[in-house]
Structures are given as structure tokens and as C-alpha cells.
Design a protein around this motif. Structure first.
Motif, PDB file in Angstrom:
ATOM      1  N   ARG A 111       0.833  -1.215   0.000  1.00 27.40           N
ATOM      2  CA  ARG A 111       0.000   0.000   0.000  1.00 27.40           C
ATOM      3  C   ARG A 111       0.862   1.257   0.000  1.00 27.40           C
ATOM      4  O   ARG A 111       0.546   2.246  -0.669  1.00 27.40           O
ATOM      5  CB  ARG A 111      -0.928  -0.015   1.214  1.00 27.40           C
ATOM      6  N   LYS A 112       1.955   1.216   0.730  1.00 25.81           N
ATOM      7  CA  LYS A 112       2.852   2.368   0.785  1.00 25.81           C
ATOM      8  C   LYS A 112       3.450   2.653  -0.596  1.00 25.81           C
ATOM      9  O   LYS A 112       3.513   3.823  -1.031  1.00 25.81           O
ATOM     10  CB  LYS A 112       3.960   2.103   1.791  1.00 25.81           C
ATOM     11  N   GLU A 113       3.870   1.607  -1.294  1.00 20.12           N
ATOM     12  CA  GLU A 113       4.430   1.779  -2.630  1.00 20.12           C
ATOM     13  C   GLU A 113       3.362   2.234  -3.621  1.00 20.12           C
ATOM     14  O   GLU A 113       3.620   3.089  -4.484  1.00 20.12           O
ATOM     15  CB  GLU A 113       5.062   0.467  -3.111  1.00 20.12           C
ATOM     16  N   ASN A 114       2.175   1.667  -3.513  1.00 23.34           N
ATOM     17  CA  ASN A 114       1.103   2.046  -4.431  1.00 23.34           C
ATOM     18  C   ASN A 114       0.673   3.495  -4.233  1.00 23.34           C
ATOM     19  O   ASN A 114       0.315   4.196  -5.186  1.00 23.34           O
ATOM     20  CB  ASN A 114      -0.096   1.118  -4.255  1.00 23.34           C
ATOM     21  N   GLU A 115       0.707   3.964  -2.979  1.00 27.50           N
ATOM     22  CA  GLU A 115       0.350   5.352  -2.702  1.00 27.50           C
ATOM     23  C   GLU A 115       1.368   6.313  -3.320  1.00 27.50           C
ATOM     24  O   GLU A 115       1.029   7.424  -3.721  1.00 27.50           O
ATOM     25  CB  GLU A 115       0.252   5.580  -1.199  1.00 27.50           C
ATOM     26  N   LYS A 116       2.622   5.872  -3.405  1.00 22.14           N
ATOM     27  CA  LYS A 116       3.654   6.725  -4.010  1.00 22.14           C
ATOM     28  C   LYS A 116       3.390   6.941  -5.499  1.00 22.14           C
ATOM     29  O   LYS A 116       3.534   8.040  -6.016  1.00 22.14           O
ATOM     30  CB  LYS A 116       5.030   6.085  -3.823  1.00 22.14           C
ATOM     31  N   THR A 117       3.010   5.855  -6.167  1.00 20.41           N
ATOM     32  CA  THR A 117       2.795   5.956  -7.629  1.00 20.41           C
ATOM     33  C   THR A 117       1.397   6.425  -7.961  1.00 20.41           C
ATOM     34  O   THR A 117       1.202   7.177  -8.914  1.00 20.41           O
ATOM     35  CB  THR A 117       3.043   4.589  -8.281  1.00 20.41           C
ATOM     36  N   CYS A 119      -0.871   4.821  -9.330  1.00 22.73           N
ATOM     37  CA  CYS A 119      -1.281   4.270 -10.634  1.00 22.73           C
ATOM     38  C   CYS A 119      -2.290   3.145 -10.454  1.00 22.73           C
ATOM     39  O   CYS A 119      -1.957   1.960 -10.630  1.00 22.73           O
ATOM     40  CB  CYS A 119      -0.056   3.777 -11.410  1.00 22.73           C
ATOM     41  N   TYR A 120      -3.498   3.478 -10.070  1.00 19.60           N
ATOM     42  CA  TYR A 120      -4.539   2.481  -9.915  1.00 19.60           C
ATOM     43  C   TYR A 120      -5.317   2.342 -11.215  1.00 19.60           C
ATOM     44  O   TYR A 120      -5.577   3.331 -11.926  1.00 19.60           O
ATOM     45  CB  TYR A 120      -5.485   2.874  -8.781  1.00 19.60           C
ATOM     46  N   ALA A 124     -11.791   0.034  -7.414  1.00 19.97           N
ATOM     47  CA  ALA A 124     -11.608  -1.011  -6.399  1.00 19.97           C
ATOM     48  C   ALA A 124     -10.157  -1.034  -5.923  1.00 19.97           C
ATOM     49  O   ALA A 124      -9.884  -1.177  -4.727  1.00 19.97           O
ATOM     50  CB  ALA A 124     -12.004  -2.368  -6.964  1.00 19.97           C
ATOM     51  N   GLU A 125      -9.212  -0.896  -6.869  1.00 16.04           N
ATOM     52  CA  GLU A 125      -7.801  -0.863  -6.490  1.00 16.04           C
ATOM     53  C   GLU A 125      -7.508   0.354  -5.622  1.00 16.04           C
ATOM     54  O   GLU A 125      -6.791   0.260  -4.623  1.00 16.04           O
ATOM     55  CB  GLU A 125      -6.924  -0.846  -7.736  1.00 16.04           C
ATOM     56  N   LYS A 126      -8.075   1.494  -6.002  1.00 17.93           N
ATOM     57  CA  LYS A 126      -7.820   2.729  -5.244  1.00 17.93           C
ATOM     58  C   LYS A 126      -8.418   2.642  -3.845  1.00 17.93           C
ATOM     59  O   LYS A 126      -7.849   3.167  -2.874  1.00 17.93           O
ATOM     60  CB  LYS A 126      -8.394   3.913  -5.994  1.00 17.93           C
ATOM     61  N   LEU A 127      -9.562   1.967  -3.730  1.00 20.60           N
ATOM     62  CA  LEU A 127     -10.240   1.868  -2.445  1.00 20.60           C
ATOM     63  C   LEU A 127      -9.416   1.061  -1.441  1.00 20.60           C
ATOM     64  O   LEU A 127      -9.252   1.469  -0.284  1.00 20.60           O
ATOM     65  CB  LEU A 127     -11.611   1.212  -2.629  1.00 20.60           C
ATOM     66  N   CYS A 128      -8.888  -0.073  -1.872  1.00 19.64           N
ATOM     67  CA  CYS A 128      -8.132  -0.922  -0.940  1.00 19.64           C
ATOM     68  C   CYS A 128      -6.626  -0.690  -1.029  1.00 19.64           C
ATOM     69  O   CYS A 128      -5.861  -1.271  -0.254  1.00 19.64           O
ATOM     70  CB  CYS A 128      -8.450  -2.398  -1.173  1.00 19.64           C
ATOM     71  N   LYS A 131      -3.364  -3.395  -5.816  1.00 17.61           N
ATOM     72  CA  LYS A 131      -3.655  -3.652  -7.223  1.00 17.61           C
ATOM     73  C   LYS A 131      -4.024  -5.110  -7.447  1.00 17.61           C
ATOM     74  O   LYS A 131      -3.596  -5.996  -6.698  1.00 17.61           O
ATOM     75  CB  LYS A 131      -2.444  -3.292  -8.079  1.00 17.61           C
ATOM     76  N   LYS A 132      -4.797  -5.347  -8.480  1.00  9.43           N
ATOM     77  CA  LYS A 132      -5.226  -6.704  -8.795  1.00  9.43           C
ATOM     78  C   LYS A 132      -4.029  -7.625  -9.016  1.00  9.43           C
ATOM     79  O   LYS A 132      -4.066  -8.805  -8.669  1.00  9.43           O
ATOM     80  CB  LYS A 132      -6.107  -6.679 -10.042  1.00  9.43           C
ATOM     81  N   ALA A 133      -2.954  -7.086  -9.578  1.00 12.39           N
ATOM     82  CA  ALA A 133      -1.760  -7.902  -9.883  1.00 12.39           C
ATOM     83  C   ALA A 133      -0.837  -8.093  -8.685  1.00 12.39           C
ATOM     84  O   ALA A 133       0.086  -8.904  -8.742  1.00 12.39           O
ATOM     85  CB  ALA A 133      -0.984  -7.255 -11.027  1.00 12.39           C
ATOM     86  N   ASP A 134      -1.072  -7.371  -7.590  1.00 10.67           N
ATOM     87  CA  ASP A 134      -0.215  -7.509  -6.410  1.00 10.67           C
ATOM     88  C   ASP A 134      -0.382  -8.886  -5.768  1.00 10.67           C
ATOM     89  O   ASP A 134      -1.499  -9.395  -5.641  1.00 10.67           O
ATOM     90  CB  ASP A 134      -0.559  -6.436  -5.368  1.00 10.67           C
TER      91      ASP A 134
END
Length: 327
Positions: A111-117, A119-120, A124-128, A131-134
Motif C-alpha cells: 500500500r505504501k508503494e502504491n500510494e507513491k505511484t 497508478c490504480y 476497487a484498487e484505489k479503495l483498498c 492492485k489486482k496484480a499484487d
């Protein structure tokens, strides 16, 4: 953590032994896990306490006994060992809790890495924030029980549950957690291990049989080439501090290295026991002879001369025995 758990942790943290432990317990001795693919990963977990209102919101800290990363090619796995010297009736829950904290930590990092980028690809990806591929790294926890008492605790989370007398099919819906438990005192064959784990675990089967243990240590060639930390582990786990205190007496060195020969140590100890036994027997004989001579009315000086000659005592020793037994 007690001393025996400390020494077992120190013994198993070595990558060769750690790999051998998992291979022996999980793969019947096949070398599926290789020491060169392991790296140290021990760390603390922190989480929110939820036990009661009094502890709500408090940060808790959990520390794995041993945790390693296993990387084979592109695959990464987490392997962990929890040492137990006493039966713990909450152990399935504890192991599950460690695993959940590990997965929670992985999710937090993702989540920390995804928040940096940011790129959702969907709401649904942005909510949780995942990412689906994680994907998460799988965790494998082994509970190693090395106590002497029989393990009479639960081996699965389900065994901790009260499903009632009439489960009405609900028990089948329960998501169980089968703890991977290895009890040393339930085993009689340790040939699945190829490191000095075998020497330690095998000897621990004789903790209640000191004579059998000494016989095994003397006769099994496995105990002729031991490392120093194996000798230390044996001394603590067998409650035989003399093994460690006198280790220099049975140390060997050559051009290939150095080690310790337990077979030689046991031979020396047995010889010392025999000599002590002979000395005790001789003293009993001297005491009995003095008593008989006194009862027959022999003079004290004559008795002293008699035991000196008969038992070949050094000058002055006869007086020591006379003072002790001439009552």
C-alpha cells in the motif's frame, strides 16, 4: 525465552541446519531447500492489540524465533521456526497470529508503494490501495517442540474451538489452521536429517536414560566429530554441563580443522567412575576391617599397622582411616 530455547535458536539459525530442519520435517530428508538460497529475515512485528477495552489501540510487538527468506530463482518464500520447550495450549493461534502479522506487514508495504505511484487501474484498487496484480509472499511456520513432557495441546486451530454437541454442519464450514508441529520426543528415526541436527535430536531422546545416553554417545561414530556449538547445545539440552566445561579434554585438531570427540569423553568419564568406585570400595573394606579388629579387642596401633600393610597405604594414611572408623 528460556536458556534451552535460546540455545536451540542459536543452534538452528545457521542456514545449513535451518535448511536441514525443514527438509527433514517437511520433505523426508530430500534436499528441496538449499542453505545458499536462505537469508536472515528476523524482525519485529507490530500490530494493534484487540484483547480488551483496556488495551484497545495499544501497539503490540511480536518477535519470531527464527525467520528466513528463501529465494529460488524469481520465487520468494518466508520460512519461520518457533521453538517450544513447554506445551502451549494456544500454539496454533500463536502461529496463525505470526503469519497474519507477516501478511499484514507485506500488505502495508504494498500500500505504501502504491500510494507513491498512485497508478490504480480501477476504483476497487484505489479503495483498498492494492492492485489486482499484487501478490503476497507465502509464509511457512514450523513449531519445533523439544520439551520432555508429552505434547497434549492442540495441533490445529479447530482443536481450540468449542463447536458444541450438535454442530449442525457448521464445523465443516470452519476455516481451520493446521499448525505444522514437530515433536522431537515423538520420533525414533532421525536419519532424515543430514547435519549435526541428527546428533542433537537423537541424543535428546535419552534425557531420561543417562546410562543409555552415555552408551549411545560412546558407540555412535556420529559423536566423534562435533562442532563447538553442537557440544554447547548438547550440554544445555541434555542438562550435562560437564560436557561443555570439560570440552578441551576431548578436542582434536588436524590439517582439516578441529572438533570434539564425545566418544573419547565418555570413555574418560567411565574410567574415572570406575576409579572412584574402586576407591569407595577400598575405603569400605578398610572401615569394615577396623571395626572387626576393634570388636576382637586388638590394639589400635596393631590395627593401624595391619590396614597399612594390607591395603598398601602411603605413610600417614592409616591414621586418617583410624580416626574416621575407630569409634
Amino acid at each position: 525465552m528460556g536458556k534451552v530455547n535460546d540455545i536451540m535458536r542459536h543452534f538452528l539459525i545457521d542456514n545449513e541446519r535451518f535448511a536441514d530442519l525443514f527438509n527433514g520435517v517437511c520433505f523426508h530428508g530430500q534436499k528441496v531447500i538449499h542453505a545458499g538460497d536462505l537469508s536472515e529475515a528476523s524482525e519485529q512485528y507490530t500490530g494493534q492489540e484487540m484483547n480488551s477495552r483496556l488495551t484497545a489501540g495499544r501497539r503490540s510487538v511480536r518477535i519470531r524465533d527464527i525467520k528466513k527468506r528463501l529465494r529460488t530463482g524469481a520465487s520468494l518464500r518466508i520460512l519461520a521456526v518457533e521453538n517450544q520447550n513447554m506445551v502451549d495450549y494456544t500454539m496454533p493461534f500463536r502461529c496463525l497470529q505470526y503469519d497474519v502479522m507477516e501478511y499484514g506487514q507485506q500488505l502495508a508495504l504494498l500500500r505504501k508503494e502504491n500510494e507513491k505511484t498512485g497508478c490504480y487501474l480501477s476504483g476497487a484498487e484505489k479503495l483498498c490501495k492494492i492492485k489486482k496484480a499484487d501478490k503476497l509472499t507465502p509464509v511457512y511456520t514450523l513449531c519445533l517442540y523439544h520439551g520432555e513432557a508429552k505434547w497434549d495441546g492442540p495441533r490445529t486451530l479447530g482443536e481450540m474451538m468449542d463447536f458444541g454437541e450438535n454442530a449442525d454442519g457448521m464445523k465443516a464450514l470452519f476455516a481451520d489452521y493446521p499448525m505444522k508441529l514437530y515433536c522431537i520426543n515423538e520420533m525414533d528415526d532421525f536419519t532424515v536429517f543430514h547435519s549435526d541436527i541428527r546428533a542433537l535430536f537423537q541424543a535428546m531422546q535419552y534425557r531420561a536414560d543417562k546410562n543409555g545416553m552415555k552408551k549411545m554417545l560412546q558407540e555412535d561414530s556420529l559423536y566423534r566429530h562435533l562442532s563447538e556449538d553442537t557440544v554447547e547445545a548438547l550440554a544445555v539440552m541434555l542438562n550435562m554441563p560437564g560436557i561443555w566445561e570439560e570440552r578441551q579434554r576431548f578436542m582434536w585438531k588436524n590439517e582439516e580443522g578441529e572438533g570434539y570427540n564425545m566418544c573419547l569423553a565418555i570413555q574418560e568419564w567411565k574410567q574415572e567412575e570406575r576409579e572412584e568406585g574402586r576407591e569407595e570400595g577400598r575405603e569400605e573394606g578398610i572401615g569394615a576391617l577396623i571395626e572387626i579388629c576393634r570388636e576382637f579387642g586388638l590394639l589400635k596401633d596393631a590395627v593401624a599397622a595391619k590396614i597399612k600393610t594390607k591395603f598398601m597405604l602411603e605413610e600417614g594414611q592409616e591414621q586418617i582411616y583410624m580416626e574416621k572408623y575407630w569409634k
